[in-house]
Design a protein around this motif. Sequence first.
Motif, PDB file in Angstrom:
ATOM      1  N   HIS A 172       9.786  -0.739 -10.007  1.00  0.00           N
ATOM      2  CA  HIS A 172       9.023   0.508 -10.016  1.00  0.00           C
ATOM      3  C   HIS A 172       9.549   1.488 -11.059  1.00  0.00           C
ATOM      4  N   ASP A 177      -7.091  -3.182   2.826  1.00  0.00           N
ATOM      5  CA  ASP A 177      -7.614  -1.813   2.916  1.00  0.00           C
ATOM      6  C   ASP A 177      -8.964  -1.650   2.228  1.00  0.00           C
ATOM      7  N   ASN A 233      -4.523  -3.480  -2.800  1.00  0.00           N
ATOM      8  CA  ASN A 233      -4.810  -2.187  -2.173  1.00  0.00           C
ATOM      9  C   ASN A 233      -4.650  -0.998  -3.127  1.00  0.00           C
ATOM     10  N   ASN A 261      -2.327   6.577  -6.861  1.00  0.00           N
ATOM     11  CA  ASN A 261      -1.837   7.962  -6.845  1.00  0.00           C
ATOM     12  C   ASN A 261      -0.911   8.257  -8.015  1.00  0.00           C
ATOM     13  N   LYS A 262      -0.140   7.239  -8.433  1.00  0.00           N
ATOM     14  CA  LYS A 262       0.762   7.411  -9.573  1.00  0.00           C
ATOM     15  C   LYS A 262       0.002   7.563 -10.891  1.00  0.00           C
ATOM     16  N   PRO A 313      -2.025   0.140  -4.864  1.00  0.00           N
ATOM     17  CA  PRO A 313      -0.885   0.946  -4.412  1.00  0.00           C
ATOM     18  C   PRO A 313      -0.414   1.981  -5.427  1.00  0.00           C
ATOM     19  N   TYR A 314      -0.832   1.816  -6.698  1.00  0.00           N
ATOM     20  CA  TYR A 314      -0.356   2.733  -7.732  1.00  0.00           C
ATOM     21  C   TYR A 314      -1.425   3.738  -8.166  1.00  0.00           C
ATOM     22  N   ASN A 328       0.810  -1.214   0.000  1.00  0.00           N
ATOM     23  CA  ASN A 328       0.000   0.000   0.000  1.00  0.00           C
ATOM     24  C   ASN A 328       0.843   1.264   0.000  1.00  0.00           C
ATOM     25  N   THR A 329       2.112   1.127  -0.392  1.00  0.00           N
ATOM     26  CA  THR A 329       2.984   2.290  -0.499  1.00  0.00           C
ATOM     27  C   THR A 329       3.973   2.080  -1.634  1.00  0.00           C
ATOM     28  N   THR A 330       4.436   3.164  -2.215  1.00  0.00           N
ATOM     29  CA  THR A 330       5.502   3.083  -3.224  1.00  0.00           C
ATOM     30  C   THR A 330       6.807   3.659  -2.680  1.00  0.00           C
ATOM     31  N   ASP A 331       6.813   3.983  -1.404  1.00  0.00           N
ATOM     32  CA  ASP A 331       7.996   4.582  -0.770  1.00  0.00           C
ATOM     33  C   ASP A 331       8.835   3.477  -0.137  1.00  0.00           C
TER      34      ASP A 331
END
Length: 238
Positions: free
Chosen positions: A28, A74, A50, A55-56, A52-53, A10-13
Motif C-alpha cells: 500500500h 459488494d 470491491n 476513496n484513495k 477498495p481504493y 474492501n478496506t485499506t485499514d
Amino acid sequence: MREEKLGRLNTTDIKIDDLYYLHYKYYHRDLFDAFEKYALGNLLDIGCGNKPYENKLQHKISKYIGVDIIQSSDNKVDYLCPANKIPLENSLFETVISTQTIEHVEDHQGLVNEAYRLLKPNGIFIVSGPMYWPLHEEPYDFFRFTKHGFKYILEKAGFEIVEIKSNGGKWSVAGQAFLHALLPSVYNIKGLKGIFLRKSFQLFGGIKGVNTFFQKIDDEINDNSNTMNYVVVAKKTQ
C-alpha cells in the motif's frame, strides 16, 4: 466455474495484528504513492473487485469504472467481462489500474494489451502483482512475476516503464512466510509439541509480535533481492 460474490478486499485499514500486515504495509505504501503521483482523469480498474481504493483515488480522478470476471461481494463491478476482452472503445481513459489481478488471468499479456488499447496517448497504467504468495483462489492462480517479467510483458505491449517498486524486502517476505507456515496449523498440532509451539508463539507476541519484529529488520536492512510484490507504473507513449 468461478465463484460468484467471492469475498474481496474492501478496506485499506490493515492493523499491525493482521495476518497480512507485512504484505499490505509495503504494498500500500508504494501503490498509494503511485496513485498520488500519476492517477488522473477517467480511470479504469481491471479486476476491480470491491473497488477498495476508490476513496484513495476520488480526489485525483474524474470517473471510476471497474471491470471484473465475476461480480464482487459488494456488487461494485460495472462491467462483467474477461480481462483480455473488455467491451469498451479504444482510448477512453487517462489512467488504467490493475491491482493483484494479473496472476489470476490466464492470458496475462492480453490484460496488458487491453490496458494499452484503452488508454489515451500518454496515459498511465499502474499494475501490481505478487512474486511471493501462497496459492489462492484455486484453480485460478496461474503466475508469479519478477520485475524483469513485468518489464517484458509491458514493453511487449508498447508501454514505456516509468518505475518499478519492490514492495518490501527479504525480511518482510520471511516474516509473512513464517506466519503463513505457522497459522493455522500450529493450533492443530497435538501433544507437548503443540503446547510448546503455541506457548512460544504467544510469548513472542503472537501475530503482532512477529509483524513488529520482521518489519523492524526489513526497514533497517534494505535487500530487495527477494520481495513480496511489485507495483509498476508504465506509460503509453503513442
